[in-house]
Design a protein around this motif. Structure first.
Motif, PDB file in Angstrom:
ATOM      1  N   VAL B 132       0.833  -1.215   0.000  1.00 20.86           N
ATOM      2  CA  VAL B 132       0.000   0.000   0.000  1.00 20.86           C
ATOM      3  C   VAL B 132       0.866   1.263   0.000  1.00 20.86           C
ATOM      4  CG1 VAL B 132      -1.739   1.278   1.318  1.00 20.86           C
ATOM      5  CG2 VAL B 132      -1.948  -1.204   1.061  1.00 20.86           C
ATOM      6  N   GLY B 134       3.839   1.627  -1.178  1.00 23.06           N
ATOM      7  CA  GLY B 134       4.728   1.732  -2.344  1.00 23.06           C
ATOM      8  C   GLY B 134       6.152   1.307  -2.010  1.00 23.06           C
ATOM      9  N   THR B 137       7.529  -1.489  -4.150  1.00 27.16           N
ATOM     10  CA  THR B 137       8.041  -1.084  -5.467  1.00 27.16           C
ATOM     11  C   THR B 137       9.439  -0.491  -5.335  1.00 27.16           C
ATOM     12  OG1 THR B 137       5.773  -0.619  -6.107  1.00 27.16           O
ATOM     13  CG2 THR B 137       7.480   0.270  -7.535  1.00 27.16           C
ATOM     14  N   TRP B 139      11.590  -1.136  -3.007  1.00 28.64           N
ATOM     15  CA  TRP B 139      12.510  -2.245  -2.697  1.00 28.64           C
ATOM     16  C   TRP B 139      12.860  -3.007  -3.975  1.00 28.64           C
ATOM     17  CZ3 TRP B 139      15.182  -4.037   1.496  1.00 28.64           C
ATOM     18  CH2 TRP B 139      15.701  -5.321   1.396  1.00 28.64           C
ATOM     19  N   LEU B 140      11.838  -3.299  -4.778  1.00 29.89           N
ATOM     20  CA  LEU B 140      12.074  -4.079  -6.000  1.00 29.89           C
ATOM     21  C   LEU B 140      12.854  -3.283  -7.051  1.00 29.89           C
ATOM     22  CD1 LEU B 140       8.704  -6.010  -6.316  1.00 29.89           C
ATOM     23  CD2 LEU B 140      10.956  -6.996  -5.929  1.00 29.89           C
ATOM     24  N   THR B 141      12.777  -1.948  -6.960  1.00 30.11           N
ATOM     25  CA  THR B 141      13.566  -1.121  -7.868  1.00 30.11           C
ATOM     26  C   THR B 141      15.059  -1.313  -7.574  1.00 30.11           C
ATOM     27  OG1 THR B 141      11.790   0.503  -7.871  1.00 30.11           O
ATOM     28  CG2 THR B 141      13.897   1.255  -8.707  1.00 30.11           C
ATOM     29  N   PRO B 144      16.044  -6.551  -7.458  1.00 28.24           N
ATOM     30  CA  PRO B 144      15.095  -7.096  -8.439  1.00 28.24           C
ATOM     31  C   PRO B 144      14.600  -8.517  -8.149  1.00 28.24           C
ATOM     32  CG  PRO B 144      17.305  -7.011  -9.349  1.00 28.24           C
ATOM     33  CD  PRO B 144      17.395  -6.417  -7.996  1.00 28.24           C
ATOM     34  N   ARG B 146      12.328 -10.881  -6.984  1.00 29.03           N
ATOM     35  CA  ARG B 146      10.975 -10.910  -6.412  1.00 29.03           C
ATOM     36  C   ARG B 146      10.767 -12.121  -5.510  1.00 29.03           C
ATOM     37  NH1 ARG B 146       6.977  -9.291 -11.422  1.00 29.03           N
ATOM     38  NH2 ARG B 146       8.249  -7.585 -12.213  1.00 29.03           N
ATOM     39  N   GLN B 306       3.679 -13.235  -7.246  1.00 26.52           N
ATOM     40  CA  GLN B 306       4.815 -12.314  -7.272  1.00 26.52           C
ATOM     41  C   GLN B 306       5.600 -12.459  -8.573  1.00 26.52           C
ATOM     42  OE1 GLN B 306       4.546  -9.689  -5.329  1.00 26.52           O
ATOM     43  NE2 GLN B 306       6.615  -9.862  -4.552  1.00 26.52           N
ATOM     44  N   ARG B 307       5.678 -13.683  -9.051  1.00 26.92           N
ATOM     45  CA  ARG B 307       6.438 -13.937 -10.271  1.00 26.92           C
ATOM     46  C   ARG B 307       5.700 -13.401 -11.494  1.00 26.92           C
ATOM     47  NH1 ARG B 307      10.662 -16.929 -11.871  1.00 26.92           N
ATOM     48  NH2 ARG B 307      10.560 -17.787 -13.974  1.00 26.92           N
ATOM     49  N   LEU B 308       4.383 -13.594 -11.494  1.00 27.35           N
ATOM     50  CA  LEU B 308       3.611 -13.235 -12.688  1.00 27.35           C
ATOM     51  C   LEU B 308       3.177 -11.774 -12.729  1.00 27.35           C
ATOM     52  CD1 LEU B 308       1.329 -16.390 -13.072  1.00 27.35           C
ATOM     53  CD2 LEU B 308       3.484 -15.884 -14.225  1.00 27.35           C
ATOM     54  N   ARG B 309       2.840 -11.223 -11.562  1.00 18.78           N
ATOM     55  CA  ARG B 309       2.293  -9.863 -11.559  1.00 18.78           C
ATOM     56  C   ARG B 309       3.368  -8.826 -11.267  1.00 18.78           C
ATOM     57  NH1 ARG B 309      -2.614  -9.236  -7.658  1.00 18.78           N
ATOM     58  NH2 ARG B 309      -2.468  -7.081  -8.287  1.00 18.78           N
ATOM     59  N   ASP B 310       3.401  -7.779 -12.097  1.00 12.71           N
ATOM     60  CA  ASP B 310       4.354  -6.700 -11.871  1.00 12.71           C
ATOM     61  C   ASP B 310       3.864  -5.836 -10.713  1.00 12.71           C
ATOM     62  OD1 ASP B 310       5.953  -7.459 -13.985  1.00 12.71           O
ATOM     63  OD2 ASP B 310       4.796  -6.303 -15.428  1.00 12.71           O
ATOM     64  N   PRO B 311       4.798  -5.267  -9.936  1.00 13.52           N
ATOM     65  CA  PRO B 311       4.348  -4.370  -8.868  1.00 13.52           C
ATOM     66  C   PRO B 311       3.750  -3.096  -9.455  1.00 13.52           C
ATOM     67  CG  PRO B 311       6.729  -4.358  -9.016  1.00 13.52           C
ATOM     68  CD  PRO B 311       6.244  -5.414  -9.962  1.00 13.52           C
ATOM     69  N   GLN B 312       2.882  -2.442  -8.667  1.00 11.68           N
ATOM     70  CA  GLN B 312       2.223  -1.217  -9.158  1.00 11.68           C
ATOM     71  C   GLN B 312       3.216  -0.067  -9.254  1.00 11.68           C
ATOM     72  OE1 GLN B 312      -1.155  -1.067 -10.093  1.00 11.68           O
ATOM     73  NE2 GLN B 312      -0.790  -3.255 -10.004  1.00 11.68           N
TER      74      GLN B 312
END
Lengths: 316, 312
Positions: B132, B134, B137, B139-141, B144, B146, B306-312
């Motif tokens: 919620v 962000g 996102t 962190w994943l930036t 990478p 996931r 997590q693998r299939l869906r990209d973060p917002q």
């Protein structure tokens, strides 16, 4: 369309970013459509385009937040997304809304990221200091204003001492001094060998501090080259007020100026680039013939106007 | 992976909401467990006197009125045998004193239910909050991986639940045994072993709940949705079981009763079947398997999403 090369030819080795045939679709909508893009190593490269052009999608793909359907990407010589975990420690990025844990202090948010990345605490202190955030480091992230949040996100990216810095829209603020400070930091980084890729929807935002630029529209590359070259491609509109506009038109046409429109006392002229010498030449030519300008305004075209013009010339 | 674990452990320490949930759960467990442990205490003189008083009152009432009650019943068509009202006995009015087995069973069931709920909510908030705000996102930036991120958060929540579970159930086991010794309540060897197994199972149930809550937030990406999902299951499950909508299948899907049986021993699930009240026996072992399967499925779904869906 591709014009010019890197503004840092001496430092040019392999490009920092190479994108070929990149395509990303969201259902029926194509956000990025076979994009080819090259970001030179070193210097500041601006990724320009109107809202919805696909800039953020491109940047999200570069850092692995979004997966493309087609195309190849090389970041700092590594194929991504295949080698993303290997290359990302060398890449700093701020893409989209700055997101941190709202009830946790700035310092602890950065500590958590630094622990995950294996970054020394010293680097956090240096980055906080560089972005003038030391004073707010113990405040909860939710208490910060929008511009400070953007600086925190930039701080997280700079902690990594990145070789490539990717920024989705540079921090916007009403404080011109703050804008200048951040531009100075980015310019300094670029001068020290960091490749900076910054997206913006306004060409004027990057004019004067970016070295090279790419303009994209509808997910496709429109033009790529040095900022000076792209600016040169833009025709500024100069409106002058004179007593005899018809005579002024004849004089200027003889000297290869393109007249867009004329009334009895007003003339609108297209001037390529933003060269002040051109406007001075208009004044001098008319004065030599005894026509004195009593009013002059210069209007820069919007990025959209430039894209339309460049798309047309490309199609022709 | 180790760095991600260290970062998530640090993050967990910085999230006050998780600790508030744990504190509230510990407080509630403390209050309710105190009551069930106190049930082992021998009755006080005052309680004995009150019980004696109540017995005498009831006996006097019976002596004065039982003939009338029996006559009224016979007048309504009952036989003398059916209408006989037995005299109250002193044993029926003795103050309640539970034995060690009952006290430990009730204590662990209450604590397991409360801790399970708290751990689910804590897991959901720990992960949901990151989505919620962000922060996920961001962190994943920078990181990478996931799957590493997902596994790390699930492990950290599991370890937290394990720690809290050991603290709570270890504490309860010690308290129960000290109380039993202080009040002279006998603790058979096999009963202590049963309590120890219950404590371990209750701790594991907390771990399953925490991991399931965190996985639910990875799937829904919203704290409220993950908690709502669990609430909807509880309500729907009660309806399905109570009205026997799915004969034969309902007991297997009733994870609440399954968990209850696993921690507290064999349980009987009651339901209505064509106007008749029936009971089905729920054995302890399948309960543990059911919770383990649920947790594994939720973790697998979280990893897949997590693998299939990209973060917002």
């Amino acid at each position: 369309m591709r014009i010019g090369t890197s503004a840092h030819p001496g430092r040019q080795s392999s490009p920092a970013v190479v994108v070929e045939g990149l395509t990303k679709r969201y259902g029926p909508r194509t956000a990025v459509d076979g994009l080819d893009l090259t970001v030179p190593t070193g210097g500041i490269h601006a990724l320009l385009g109107p809202h919805g052009a696909g800039k953020t999608t491109v940047l999200r793909i570069l850092v692995g937040l979004t997966r493309p359907q087609r195309g190849s990407i090389t970041l700092l010589g590594e194929d991504v997304p295949r080698h993303l975990p290997r290359v990302m420690p060398r890449v700093g990025a701020v893409v989209g809304r700055p997101g941190f844990h709202p009830h946790v202090s700035v310092r602890r948010n950065l500590d958590v990221l630094a622990i995950g990345l294996g970054i020394a605490r010293r680097r956090i202190d240096e980055s906080l200091d560089l972005l003038d955030l030391t004073g707010v480091q113990h405040e909860a992230f939710r208490t910060l204003g929008g511009e400070t949040r953007q600086r925190v996100a930039l701080c997280a990216a700079l902690m990594k001492a990145p070789e490539l810095l990717i920024l989705d829209e540079p921090p916007e603020t009403a404080d011109p001094q703050r804008v200048a400070e951040i531009r100075t930091i980015l310019t300094h980084l670029a001068a020290n060998g960091t490749s900076v890729l910054v997206s913006s929807h306004r060409i004027d935002d990057v004019q004067g501090w970016a070295d090279t630029a790419s303009i994209i529209d509808h997910g496709r590359l429109v033009i790529q080259g040095t900022v000076a070259e792209i600016i040169q491609e833009r025709s500024h509109r100069v409106t002058i007020g004179v007593r005899d506009a018809a005579r002024a038109e004849r004089i200027l046409t003889e000297h290869d100026f393109r007249i867009r429109s004329r009334t009895t006392t007003e003339l609108v002229i297209s001037v390529p680039g933003a060269d002040p010498a051109e406007t001075a030449r208009i004044t001098a030519l008319l004065a030599r013939e005894g026509l004195y300008i009593h009013q002059m305004t210069t209007q820069s075209p919007s990025l959209e106007d430039t894209i339309v013009k460049l798309s047309r010339s490309g199609a022709a | 992976m180790l760095r991600a674990l260290a970062a998530d452990a640090k993050l967990l320490r910085c999230r006050p909401v998780v600790w508030v949930i744990c504190a509230v759960a510990l407080l509630a467990i403390g209050v309710l467990a105190t009551q069930s442990v106190r049930d082992m205490a021998p009755p006080t003189e005052a309680q004995m006197a009150m019980a004696e008083e109540t017995y005498r009152t009831k006996l006097a009432e019976w002596e004065a009125e039982h003939e009338q009650w029996e006559q009224a019943c016979i007048d309504d068509g009952g036989t003398a045998e059916q209408c006989a009202v037995p005299a109250p006995t002193p044993e029926a009015y003795q103050p309640w004193q539970s034995d060690y087995s009952d006290a430990s069973r009730i204590t662990f069931l209450i604590a397991a239910a409360l801790l399970g709920m708290a751990m689910y909510v804590a897991g959901a908030m720990f992960v949901g909050g990151a989505f919620v705000s962000g922060a996920m996102t961001t962190w994943l930036t920078h990181h990478p991986g996931r799957l590493v991120l997902t596994v790390s958060k699930l492990i950290v929540m599991g370890v937290l639940a394990l720690g809290v579970g050991v603290l709570v159930f270890g504490g309860l086991l010690i308290t129960l045994n000290l109380a039993a010794r202080a009040w002279g309540v006998p603790v058979p060897d096999d009963q202590f072993a049963t309590s120890l197994v219950s404590a371990c199972r209750a701790t594991l149930l907390g771990v399953f709940s925490a991991v399931t809550g965190a996985a639910a937030s990875f799937i829904t990406r919203r704290t409220a949705l993950a908690i709502g999902l669990a609430a909807a299951y509880v309500i729907l499950n009660r309806l399905v079981v109570s009205f026997n909508f799915a004969t034969g299948v309902a007991p297997a899907l009733d994870l609440i009763t399954q968990g209850q049986a696993w921690v507290g021993g064999t349980t009987y699930l009651a339901y209505w079947d064509a106007g008749v009240f029936r009971e089905v026996q729920i054995d302890p072992t399948p309960g543990g398997i059911a919770w383990a399967v649920l947790t594994v499925l939720m973790v697998a779904a979280a990893l897949l999403m997590q693998r299939l869906r990209d973060p917002q």
